[in-house]
Design an enzyme around this catalytic site. Structure first.
Site, PDB file in Angstrom:
ATOM      1  N   ASP A 152       0.859  -1.178   0.000  1.00  0.00           N
ATOM      2  CA  ASP A 152       0.000   0.000   0.000  1.00  0.00           C
ATOM      3  C   ASP A 152       0.900   1.235   0.000  1.00  0.00           C
ATOM      4  O   ASP A 152       1.596   1.497   0.982  1.00  0.00           O
ATOM      5  CB  ASP A 152      -0.895  -0.034   1.246  1.00  0.00           C
ATOM      6  N   HIS A 153       0.873   2.005  -1.085  1.00  0.00           N
ATOM      7  CA  HIS A 153       1.794   3.131  -1.226  1.00  0.00           C
ATOM      8  C   HIS A 153       1.471   4.286  -0.274  1.00  0.00           C
ATOM      9  O   HIS A 153       2.267   5.232  -0.141  1.00  0.00           O
ATOM     10  CB  HIS A 153       1.803   3.631  -2.674  1.00  0.00           C
ATOM     11  N   ARG A 154       0.312   4.241   0.369  1.00  0.00           N
ATOM     12  CA  ARG A 154       0.033   5.243   1.402  1.00  0.00           C
ATOM     13  C   ARG A 154       0.885   4.987   2.640  1.00  0.00           C
ATOM     14  O   ARG A 154       1.236   5.918   3.373  1.00  0.00           O
ATOM     15  CB  ARG A 154      -1.448   5.205   1.810  1.00  0.00           C
TER      16      ARG A 154
END
Length: 456
Positions: free
Chosen positions: A426-428
């Site tokens: 998850d790039h967040r």
């Protein structure tokens, strides 16, 4: 002669606020004597198939739902006749009567809240929504006397109104979308058999095509162009979860191919070691241990995005999820506190997890609370993929198959055993640098297991 009372068992919440479950099969019949915690039914939630234990010791007075019925949490599913002196057992009842002639007044749900069955979470309040009933369901007895002396009569009445068949045949009919009330039974007493189901499907196929009679080949053998399967249970839950994950978390997938020859040699030595005698060791076992070590230096991959509170939750423990293909669909049970396990303990936990999942006995509690997952696609001969995150997790690792391939070692091309690693995150929560460092650390361990000493 001791007095008896009727106690009603309502479907409990089987985990994480699930609102309904499907009755798959009953393990008891009206008139059977049951003991406390004896398995009385098998039900399917949106996540798993669960064996339902009896909360009472007594005699089965009535079964309120039939196999194939979807029942809302809090609705009555079975009544028991219990000894009033012993008071039944673990679950109090909102519909109990005794033989003392006190008028048989039934307390309301608001006046008397029933405790939940141990281990199955909170019981939901009665919402007033109607329950979907199975064909020919028998209404609960209206008085203590009727409940005690009429179960046999009620069962016979139900047998006359609803189709008679065995649980496997009922399941076959459900899978084919067939209403059993439309099928003529050829067995003893009108019992519907598999052959009756087959003849019914043959007849339907003939009517649709306008050819032949009921003795024609089945739709599958005729080459029907479509097969329709109801979306429900585990598959329905998994589909919804995957859609939510794919369109909520910004996925990034990175790949790394590793020379795992040293790991495979270590695996062979461990299998021949007395210390691991009786343990099942596979590439997954060592890859899982390597992942747990790599997480120590890359904790961002063991975290969660809390949208409601606008917080990032970093877990100081690892509940390791393992994607498991089961007859009912994909599930991801997890090993609690996997980071605290030795290699032998991890091996035993993996074996127990996969065996339980394949048998369809995984409990809802084992399907929740995961923090990071592994999908072992290599067992299908696949090299790499782009796995979708398990909802609520920051990363998932796909293990490719171990293959012999040409590899450059000290400027020489030699045959080595290689594996491709696919990491989605998850790039967040995980920056590209963090994801890359984790994947590189994992590859380093699998290429040379001795490197673990530099990371712990």
């Amino acid at each position: 002669m001791s007095a008896t009372m009727i106690k009603e068992f309502r479907l409990p919440d089987l985990g994480e606020g699930l609102t309904e479950s499907e009755i798959l099969s009953w393990k008891v019949a009206v008139g059977d004597t049951v003991t406390l915690n004896q398995v009385i039914a098998e039900v399917e939630t949106a996540k798993a198939v669960v064996e339902l234990p009896s909360p009472f010791a007594g005699v089965v007075a009535a079964l309120h739902e039939q196999p194939g019925t979807v029942v809302e949490v809090g609705k009555p599913i079975v009544s028991f006749e219990v000894d009033s002196a012993e008071g039944g057992s673990a679950q109090a009842d909102t519909n109990e009567h005794d033989d003392g002639g006190h008028g048989g007044e039934v307390p309301t749900a608001a006046a008397k809240r029933e405790p939940n069955l141990v281990g199955y979470g909170a019981v939901l309040e009665n919402t007033g929504r109607p329950t979907r009933k199975a064909r020919g369901q028998v209404a609960p007895a209206q008085s203590p006397v009727a409940a005690r002396v009429e179960p046999t009569v009620a069962l016979e009445s139900a047998g006359a109104e609803r189709p008679r068949s065995t649980p496997p045949v009922r399941k076959l009919a459900r899978d084919l979308g067939i209403d059993l009330s439309a099928v003529q039974g050829s067995g003893p007493g009108g019992l519907i058999t598999r052959e009756d189901i087959q003849q019914y499907t043959d007849a339907e196929a003939s009517q649709k095509t306008g050819q032949g009679t009921a003795t024609q080949a089945s739709p599958a053998r005729q080459g029907e162009r479509e097969t329709r399967t109801p979306i429900k249970g585990v598959r329905k839950f998994t589909a919804a979860a995957m859609v939510q994950s794919a369109f909520t978390a910004p996925h990034v997938t990175e790949f790394l191919t590793v020379d795992v020859t040293a790991t495979m040699e270590l695996l062979a030595r461990l299998k021949g070691s007395k210390a691991f005698e009786g343990y099942k060791l596979t590439p997954l076992t060592l890859a899982a241990k390597a992942l747990l070590v790599a997480l120590q230096n890359n904790p961002s991959l063991n975290s969660r995005w809390d949208e409601a509170n606008q917080e990032i939750i970093q877990f100081n423990y690892v509940n390791l999820g393992i994607a498991a293909a089961t007859p009912r669909g994909l599930t991801v049970p997890n090993i609690k506190d996997a980071d605290r396990l030795t290699l032998r303990e991890l091996s035993a936990a993996l074996t127990d997890l996969t065996d339980t999942a394949r048998s369809g006995k995984t409990q809802p509690a084992d399907l929740s609370g995961g923090t990071i997952s592994i999908s072992n696609i290599g067992v299908f001969g696949i090299d790499a993929g782009t796995p979708i995150l398990n909802p609520g997790e920051a990363a998932i690792l796909a293990l490719g198959s171990v293959r012999k391939a040409p590899w450059v070692v000290e400027d020489q091309v030699v045959v080595r055993q290689v594996m491709s690693l696919s990491l989605s995150f998850d790039h967040r929560l995980v920056d590209g640098e963090q994801g890359s460092r984790f994947l590189a650390d994992l590859g380093t361990i699998l290429a040379d297991p001795a490197m673990v000493l530099t990371m712990i």
